[in-house]
Design a protein around this motif. Structure first.
Motif, PDB file in Angstrom:
ATOM      1  N   ILE A 141      81.193 -97.187   1.634  1.00  0.00           N
ATOM      2  CA  ILE A 141      81.879 -97.508   2.895  1.00  0.00           C
ATOM      3  C   ILE A 141      81.192 -96.825   4.071  1.00  0.00           C
ATOM      4  O   ILE A 141      81.124 -97.386   5.168  1.00  0.00           O
ATOM      5  CB  ILE A 141      83.374 -97.110   2.807  1.00  0.00           C
ATOM      6  N   PHE A 142      80.661 -95.630   3.862  1.00  0.00           N
ATOM      7  CA  PHE A 142      80.013 -94.894   4.947  1.00  0.00           C
ATOM      8  C   PHE A 142      78.515 -95.176   5.057  1.00  0.00           C
ATOM      9  O   PHE A 142      77.918 -94.875   6.087  1.00  0.00           O
ATOM     10  CB  PHE A 142      80.276 -93.396   4.808  1.00  0.00           C
ATOM     11  N   MET A 143      77.902 -95.776   4.023  1.00  0.00           N
ATOM     12  CA  MET A 143      76.468 -96.079   4.087  1.00  0.00           C
ATOM     13  C   MET A 143      76.203 -97.508   4.545  1.00  0.00           C
ATOM     14  O   MET A 143      75.301 -97.741   5.362  1.00  0.00           O
ATOM     15  CB  MET A 143      75.808 -95.846   2.720  1.00  0.00           C
ATOM     16  N   TYR A 144      76.939 -98.466   4.054  1.00  0.00           N
ATOM     17  CA  TYR A 144      76.631 -99.872   4.325  1.00  0.00           C
ATOM     18  C   TYR A 144      76.621-100.217   5.818  1.00  0.00           C
ATOM     19  O   TYR A 144      75.732-100.941   6.250  1.00  0.00           O
ATOM     20  CB  TYR A 144      77.588-100.783   3.563  1.00  0.00           C
ATOM     21  N   PRO A 145      77.574 -99.759   6.616  1.00  0.00           N
ATOM     22  CA  PRO A 145      77.512-100.115   8.045  1.00  0.00           C
ATOM     23  C   PRO A 145      76.275 -99.568   8.755  1.00  0.00           C
ATOM     24  O   PRO A 145      75.835-100.133   9.760  1.00  0.00           O
ATOM     25  CB  PRO A 145      78.771 -99.485   8.638  1.00  0.00           C
ATOM     26  N   GLN A 146      75.705 -98.496   8.226  1.00  0.00           N
ATOM     27  CA  GLN A 146      74.544 -97.892   8.876  1.00  0.00           C
ATOM     28  C   GLN A 146      73.342 -98.826   8.868  1.00  0.00           C
ATOM     29  O   GLN A 146      72.526 -98.789   9.793  1.00  0.00           O
ATOM     30  CB  GLN A 146      74.194 -96.566   8.206  1.00  0.00           C
ATOM     31  N   VAL A 147      73.228 -99.681   7.849  1.00  0.00           N
ATOM     32  CA  VAL A 147      72.126-100.636   7.810  1.00  0.00           C
ATOM     33  C   VAL A 147      72.180-101.533   9.043  1.00  0.00           C
ATOM     34  O   VAL A 147      71.160-101.763   9.707  1.00  0.00           O
ATOM     35  CB  VAL A 147      72.171-101.480   6.520  1.00  0.00           C
ATOM     36  N   PHE A 148      73.364-102.016   9.372  1.00  0.00           N
ATOM     37  CA  PHE A 148      73.508-102.918  10.512  1.00  0.00           C
ATOM     38  C   PHE A 148      73.429-102.173  11.840  1.00  0.00           C
ATOM     39  O   PHE A 148      72.734-102.604  12.764  1.00  0.00           O
ATOM     40  CB  PHE A 148      74.831-103.695  10.407  1.00  0.00           C
ATOM     41  N   LEU A 149      74.122-101.038  11.932  1.00  0.00           N
ATOM     42  CA  LEU A 149      74.109-100.273  13.178  1.00  0.00           C
ATOM     43  C   LEU A 149      72.704 -99.785  13.524  1.00  0.00           C
ATOM     44  O   LEU A 149      72.231 -99.945  14.653  1.00  0.00           O
ATOM     45  CB  LEU A 149      75.068 -99.086  13.083  1.00  0.00           C
ATOM     46  N   LEU A 150      72.041 -99.192  12.541  1.00  0.00           N
ATOM     47  CA  LEU A 150      70.693 -98.674  12.792  1.00  0.00           C
ATOM     48  C   LEU A 150      69.671 -99.801  12.938  1.00  0.00           C
ATOM     49  O   LEU A 150      68.711 -99.668  13.689  1.00  0.00           O
ATOM     50  CB  LEU A 150      70.278 -97.714  11.677  1.00  0.00           C
ATOM     51  N   GLY A 151      69.889-100.915  12.248  1.00  0.00           N
ATOM     52  CA  GLY A 151      68.995-102.063  12.395  1.00  0.00           C
ATOM     53  C   GLY A 151      69.028-102.622  13.809  1.00  0.00           C
ATOM     54  O   GLY A 151      67.975-102.881  14.420  1.00  0.00           O
ATOM     55  N   ILE A 152      70.222-102.799  14.340  1.00  0.00           N
ATOM     56  CA  ILE A 152      70.361-103.305  15.711  1.00  0.00           C
ATOM     57  C   ILE A 152      69.811-102.292  16.709  1.00  0.00           C
ATOM     58  O   ILE A 152      69.096-102.654  17.653  1.00  0.00           O
ATOM     59  CB  ILE A 152      71.831-103.649  16.012  1.00  0.00           C
ATOM     60  N   ALA A 153      70.134-101.006  16.494  1.00  0.00           N
ATOM     61  CA  ALA A 153      69.649 -99.966  17.403  1.00  0.00           C
ATOM     62  C   ALA A 153      68.124 -99.863  17.355  1.00  0.00           C
ATOM     63  O   ALA A 153      67.483 -99.640  18.384  1.00  0.00           O
ATOM     64  CB  ALA A 153      70.282 -98.624  17.051  1.00  0.00           C
ATOM     65  N   THR A 154      67.542-100.041  16.187  1.00  0.00           N
ATOM     66  CA  THR A 154      66.085-100.004  16.061  1.00  0.00           C
ATOM     67  C   THR A 154      65.465-101.177  16.806  1.00  0.00           C
ATOM     68  O   THR A 154      64.479-101.018  17.528  1.00  0.00           O
ATOM     69  CB  THR A 154      65.669-100.033  14.578  1.00  0.00           C
ATOM     70  N   TYR A 155      66.037-102.344  16.631  1.00  0.00           N
ATOM     71  CA  TYR A 155      65.525-103.538  17.312  1.00  0.00           C
ATOM     72  C   TYR A 155      65.574-103.368  18.835  1.00  0.00           C
ATOM     73  O   TYR A 155      64.646-103.744  19.540  1.00  0.00           O
ATOM     74  CB  TYR A 155      66.344-104.761  16.885  1.00  0.00           C
ATOM     75  N   ARG A 156      66.643-102.756  19.316  1.00  0.00           N
ATOM     76  CA  ARG A 156      66.806-102.558  20.759  1.00  0.00           C
ATOM     77  C   ARG A 156      66.198-101.246  21.256  1.00  0.00           C
ATOM     78  O   ARG A 156      66.221-100.980  22.453  1.00  0.00           O
ATOM     79  CB  ARG A 156      68.292-102.569  21.115  1.00  0.00           C
ATOM     80  N   ASN A 157      65.744-100.408  20.315  1.00  0.00           N
ATOM     81  CA  ASN A 157      65.245 -99.063  20.634  1.00  0.00           C
ATOM     82  C   ASN A 157      66.288 -98.298  21.450  1.00  0.00           C
ATOM     83  O   ASN A 157      65.994 -97.738  22.499  1.00  0.00           O
ATOM     84  CB  ASN A 157      63.906 -99.127  21.355  1.00  0.00           C
ATOM     85  N   ASP A 158      67.496 -98.286  20.940  1.00  0.00           N
ATOM     86  CA  ASP A 158      68.648 -97.723  21.638  1.00  0.00           C
ATOM     87  C   ASP A 158      69.177 -96.507  20.878  1.00  0.00           C
ATOM     88  O   ASP A 158      69.870 -96.652  19.877  1.00  0.00           O
ATOM     89  CB  ASP A 158      69.733 -98.791  21.760  1.00  0.00           C
ATOM     90  N   LYS A 159      68.852 -95.325  21.361  1.00  0.00           N
ATOM     91  CA  LYS A 159      69.285 -94.096  20.697  1.00  0.00           C
ATOM     92  C   LYS A 159      70.737 -93.732  21.007  1.00  0.00           C
ATOM     93  O   LYS A 159      71.246 -92.752  20.490  1.00  0.00           O
ATOM     94  CB  LYS A 159      68.369 -92.933  21.084  1.00  0.00           C
ATOM     95  N   ARG A 160      71.403 -94.528  21.818  1.00  0.00           N
ATOM     96  CA  ARG A 160      72.805 -94.234  22.115  1.00  0.00           C
ATOM     97  C   ARG A 160      73.712 -94.435  20.906  1.00  0.00           C
ATOM     98  O   ARG A 160      74.861 -94.037  20.923  1.00  0.00           O
ATOM     99  CB  ARG A 160      73.292 -95.103  23.279  1.00  0.00           C
ATOM    100  N   ILE A 161      73.193 -95.023  19.825  1.00  0.00           N
ATOM    101  CA  ILE A 161      73.978 -95.225  18.604  1.00  0.00           C
ATOM    102  C   ILE A 161      74.120 -93.921  17.817  1.00  0.00           C
ATOM    103  O   ILE A 161      75.032 -93.769  17.015  1.00  0.00           O
ATOM    104  CB  ILE A 161      73.327 -96.313  17.718  1.00  0.00           C
TER     105      ILE A 161
END
Length: 154
Positions: free
Chosen positions: A47-67
């Motif tokens: 539950i705590f690992m799976y959302p990180q794939v999506f959150l960090l994936g989107i943040a990586t694509y946008r280069n957004d460290k605010r995540i």
């Protein structure tokens, strides 16, 4: 700052996303391919690992460290569950404190490489790696002050 630490700081989102991707792929491989049934604590770690794939994936694509402030608590809580789960596997008395009464017992070792590498330890390693990468990749005050400036020109 060394070249390696500069590299880690600059690419922290990508590296953290890669670690989360490997962790999720590994957990899916263990449960869907090898047919290892996850215990109750394994589900909480997922539950705590799976959302990180999506959150960090989107943040990586946008280069957004605010995540980063939003992902760090996921790592801390998931890592704490992994640490407890690992301790429960290695210290049998802990299994009696909060026993897994439904499904697979949380003390079951599907993997036990070298006598100490288990699935909860692998999950803990992933949570710690992501936490450390993101913690070191946070925007520091010295970087913000250089970008913003003091408003005065000389």
């Amino acid at each position: 700052m060394s070249a390696f630490s500069t590299f880690l700081r600059r690419h922290c989102l990508y590296l953290a996303w890669f670690v989360s991707l490997i962790a999720v792929a590994g957990s899916l491989y263990l449960s869907e391919v090898l047919k290892y049934e996850p215990c109750k604590l394994c589900w909480f770690q997922r539950i705590f690992m799976y959302p990180q794939v999506f959150l960090l994936g989107i943040a990586t694509y946008r280069n957004d460290k605010r995540i980063i402030p939003y992902v760090l608590p996921l790592c801390a809580i998931g890592g704490s569950i992994s640490l407890y789960h690992y301790a429960e596997q290695k210290i049998p008395a802990l299994g009696k404190v909060v026993p897994c009464t439904i499904g697979v017992p949380c003390t079951k070792d599907y993997l036990n490489f070298f006598g100490f590498i288990t699935i909860p330890l692998l999950a803990l390693t992933a949570f710690v790696l992501i936490f450390v990468l993101l913690w070191n990749g946070r925007e520091g005050k010295e970087e913000n002050s250089e970008e913003i400036g003091d408003g005065f020109t000389q």
